[in-house]
Design a protein around this motif. Structure first.
Motif, PDB file in Angstrom:
ATOM      1  N   GLU A   1       0.828  -1.200   0.000  1.00 49.56           N
ATOM      2  CA  GLU A   1       0.000   0.000   0.000  1.00 49.56           C
ATOM      3  C   GLU A   1       0.867   1.258   0.000  1.00 49.56           C
ATOM      4  OE1 GLU A   1      -2.847   2.142   3.250  1.00 49.56           O
ATOM      5  OE2 GLU A   1      -3.135  -0.020   2.975  1.00 49.56           O
ATOM      6  N   LEU A   2       1.903   1.266   0.839  1.00 54.17           N
ATOM      7  CA  LEU A   2       2.787   2.424   0.921  1.00 54.17           C
ATOM      8  C   LEU A   2       3.585   2.616  -0.363  1.00 54.17           C
ATOM      9  CD1 LEU A   2       4.080   2.035   4.588  1.00 54.17           C
ATOM     10  CD2 LEU A   2       2.403   3.682   3.726  1.00 54.17           C
ATOM     11  N   ALA A   3       4.064   1.525  -0.940  1.00 53.74           N
ATOM     12  CA  ALA A   3       4.824   1.628  -2.190  1.00 53.74           C
ATOM     13  C   ALA A   3       3.953   2.212  -3.298  1.00 53.74           C
ATOM     14  CB  ALA A   3       5.355   0.254  -2.602  1.00 53.74           C
ATOM     15  N   LYS A   4       2.696   1.809  -3.345  1.00 53.62           N
ATOM     16  CA  LYS A   4       1.772   2.372  -4.343  1.00 53.62           C
ATOM     17  C   LYS A   4       1.544   3.851  -4.079  1.00 53.62           C
ATOM     18  CE  LYS A   4      -0.692  -1.902  -5.418  1.00 53.62           C
ATOM     19  NZ  LYS A   4      -1.964  -2.631  -5.288  1.00 53.62           N
ATOM     20  N   GLU A   5       1.305   4.199  -2.813  1.00 52.96           N
ATOM     21  CA  GLU A   5       1.055   5.595  -2.433  1.00 52.96           C
ATOM     22  C   GLU A   5       2.256   6.481  -2.755  1.00 52.96           C
ATOM     23  OE1 GLU A   5       0.644   8.095   1.702  1.00 52.96           O
ATOM     24  OE2 GLU A   5      -0.359   6.140   1.611  1.00 52.96           O
ATOM     25  N   LEU A   6       3.461   5.950  -2.533  1.00 55.55           N
ATOM     26  CA  LEU A   6       4.673   6.743  -2.723  1.00 55.55           C
ATOM     27  C   LEU A   6       5.236   6.666  -4.146  1.00 55.55           C
ATOM     28  CD1 LEU A   6       6.324   5.913   0.706  1.00 55.55           C
ATOM     29  CD2 LEU A   6       5.228   8.067   0.047  1.00 55.55           C
ATOM     30  N   GLY A   7       4.634   5.823  -4.975  1.00 54.22           N
ATOM     31  CA  GLY A   7       4.970   5.835  -6.396  1.00 54.22           C
ATOM     32  C   GLY A   7       6.113   4.953  -6.850  1.00 54.22           C
ATOM     33  N   PHE A   8       6.503   3.957  -6.081  1.00 49.82           N
ATOM     34  CA  PHE A   8       7.583   3.083  -6.545  1.00 49.82           C
ATOM     35  C   PHE A   8       7.185   1.606  -6.570  1.00 49.82           C
ATOM     36  CE2 PHE A   8       8.354   3.915  -2.039  1.00 49.82           C
ATOM     37  CZ  PHE A   8       8.505   2.641  -1.509  1.00 49.82           C
ATOM     38  N   TYR A   9       5.886   1.331  -6.604  1.00 56.35           N
ATOM     39  CA  TYR A   9       5.431  -0.056  -6.608  1.00 56.35           C
ATOM     40  C   TYR A   9       5.861  -0.791  -7.870  1.00 56.35           C
ATOM     41  CZ  TYR A   9       2.587  -4.192  -6.139  1.00 56.35           C
ATOM     42  OH  TYR A   9       2.175  -5.496  -6.043  1.00 56.35           O
ATOM     43  N   GLU A  10       5.972  -0.095  -8.984  1.00 57.10           N
ATOM     44  CA  GLU A  10       6.412  -0.736 -10.232  1.00 57.10           C
ATOM     45  C   GLU A  10       7.805  -1.340 -10.058  1.00 57.10           C
ATOM     46  OE1 GLU A  10       5.402   2.582 -10.170  1.00 57.10           O
ATOM     47  OE2 GLU A  10       3.336   2.083 -10.714  1.00 57.10           O
ATOM     48  N   THR A  11       8.655  -0.635  -9.338  1.00 58.48           N
ATOM     49  CA  THR A  11      10.004  -1.147  -9.065  1.00 58.48           C
ATOM     50  C   THR A  11       9.924  -2.415  -8.224  1.00 58.48           C
ATOM     51  OG1 THR A  11      10.921   1.090  -9.142  1.00 58.48           O
ATOM     52  CG2 THR A  11      12.250  -0.590  -8.035  1.00 58.48           C
ATOM     53  N   VAL A  12       9.042  -2.420  -7.235  1.00 63.72           N
ATOM     54  CA  VAL A  12       8.871  -3.597  -6.379  1.00 63.72           C
ATOM     55  C   VAL A  12       8.384  -4.779  -7.209  1.00 63.72           C
ATOM     56  CG1 VAL A  12       7.575  -4.562  -4.428  1.00 63.72           C
ATOM     57  CG2 VAL A  12       8.446  -2.218  -4.314  1.00 63.72           C
ATOM     58  N   GLU A  13       7.434  -4.531  -8.090  1.00 63.44           N
ATOM     59  CA  GLU A  13       6.918  -5.606  -8.944  1.00 63.44           C
ATOM     60  C   GLU A  13       8.008  -6.170  -9.846  1.00 63.44           C
ATOM     61  OE1 GLU A  13       2.321  -5.261  -9.997  1.00 63.44           O
ATOM     62  OE2 GLU A  13       3.511  -3.626 -10.829  1.00 63.44           O
ATOM     63  N   ARG A  14       8.828  -5.284 -10.390  1.00 63.17           N
ATOM     64  CA  ARG A  14       9.853  -5.688 -11.347  1.00 63.17           C
ATOM     65  C   ARG A  14      11.068  -6.317 -10.664  1.00 63.17           C
ATOM     66  NH1 ARG A  14      10.717  -0.901 -13.446  1.00 63.17           N
ATOM     67  NH2 ARG A  14      12.508  -0.512 -12.116  1.00 63.17           N
ATOM     68  N   ASP A  15      11.553  -5.691  -9.571  1.00 62.73           N
ATOM     69  CA  ASP A  15      12.833  -6.078  -8.968  1.00 62.73           C
ATOM     70  C   ASP A  15      12.724  -6.637  -7.554  1.00 62.73           C
ATOM     71  OD1 ASP A  15      14.029  -5.037 -11.277  1.00 62.73           O
ATOM     72  OD2 ASP A  15      14.198  -3.044 -10.384  1.00 62.73           O
ATOM     73  N   GLY A  16      11.544  -6.637  -6.974  1.00 60.71           N
ATOM     74  CA  GLY A  16      11.381  -7.061  -5.590  1.00 60.71           C
ATOM     75  C   GLY A  16      11.745  -5.938  -4.634  1.00 60.71           C
ATOM     76  N   TRP A  17      11.579  -6.208  -3.338  1.00 60.70           N
ATOM     77  CA  TRP A  17      11.850  -5.161  -2.334  1.00 60.70           C
ATOM     78  C   TRP A  17      13.314  -4.763  -2.304  1.00 60.70           C
ATOM     79  CZ3 TRP A  17       8.026  -2.404  -0.837  1.00 60.70           C
ATOM     80  CH2 TRP A  17       6.746  -2.941  -0.801  1.00 60.70           C
ATOM     81  N   GLY A  18      14.195  -5.641  -2.694  1.00 63.50           N
ATOM     82  CA  GLY A  18      15.617  -5.312  -2.720  1.00 63.50           C
ATOM     83  C   GLY A  18      15.994  -4.332  -3.809  1.00 63.50           C
ATOM     84  N   GLY A  19      15.073  -4.075  -4.728  1.00 63.38           N
ATOM     85  CA  GLY A  19      15.346  -3.173  -5.831  1.00 63.38           C
ATOM     86  C   GLY A  19      15.016  -1.717  -5.562  1.00 63.38           C
ATOM     87  N   ILE A  20      14.404  -1.430  -4.406  1.00 67.49           N
ATOM     88  CA  ILE A  20      14.043  -0.036  -4.145  1.00 67.49           C
ATOM     89  C   ILE A  20      15.251   0.729  -3.605  1.00 67.49           C
ATOM     90  CG2 ILE A  20      11.631  -0.623  -3.740  1.00 67.49           C
ATOM     91  CD1 ILE A  20      12.106  -0.137  -0.744  1.00 67.49           C
TER      92      ILE A  20
END
Length: 60
Positions: free
Chosen positions: A16-35
């Motif tokens: 929810e926070l990643a979507k709100e803050l605008g970097f959820y696409e990175t999480v989807e593509r690279d996982g949490w280690g990619g942020i």
């Protein structure tokens, strides 16, 4: 002896926070280690803000 730290935030809250803050696409593509570290910090700050708001609304 190796210990693995357990996260304090649920996956649902982090998502929810990643979507709100605008970097959820990175999480989807690279996982949490990619942020970026800055994004992780912003996520923690926002989670703290939400917790403080909830604490103020909660009657004692």
């Amino acid at each position: 002896m190796s210990r693995r730290r357990r996260g304090m935030m649920s996956e649902e809250l982090k998502t929810e926070l990643a979507k709100e803050l605008g970097f959820y696409e990175t999480v989807e593509r690279d996982g949490w280690g990619g942020i970026r570290a800055q994004d992780a910090g912003n996520m923690v700050k926002r989670a703290i803000q939400l917790a403080e708001q909830a604490a103020r609304k909660s009657p004692l």
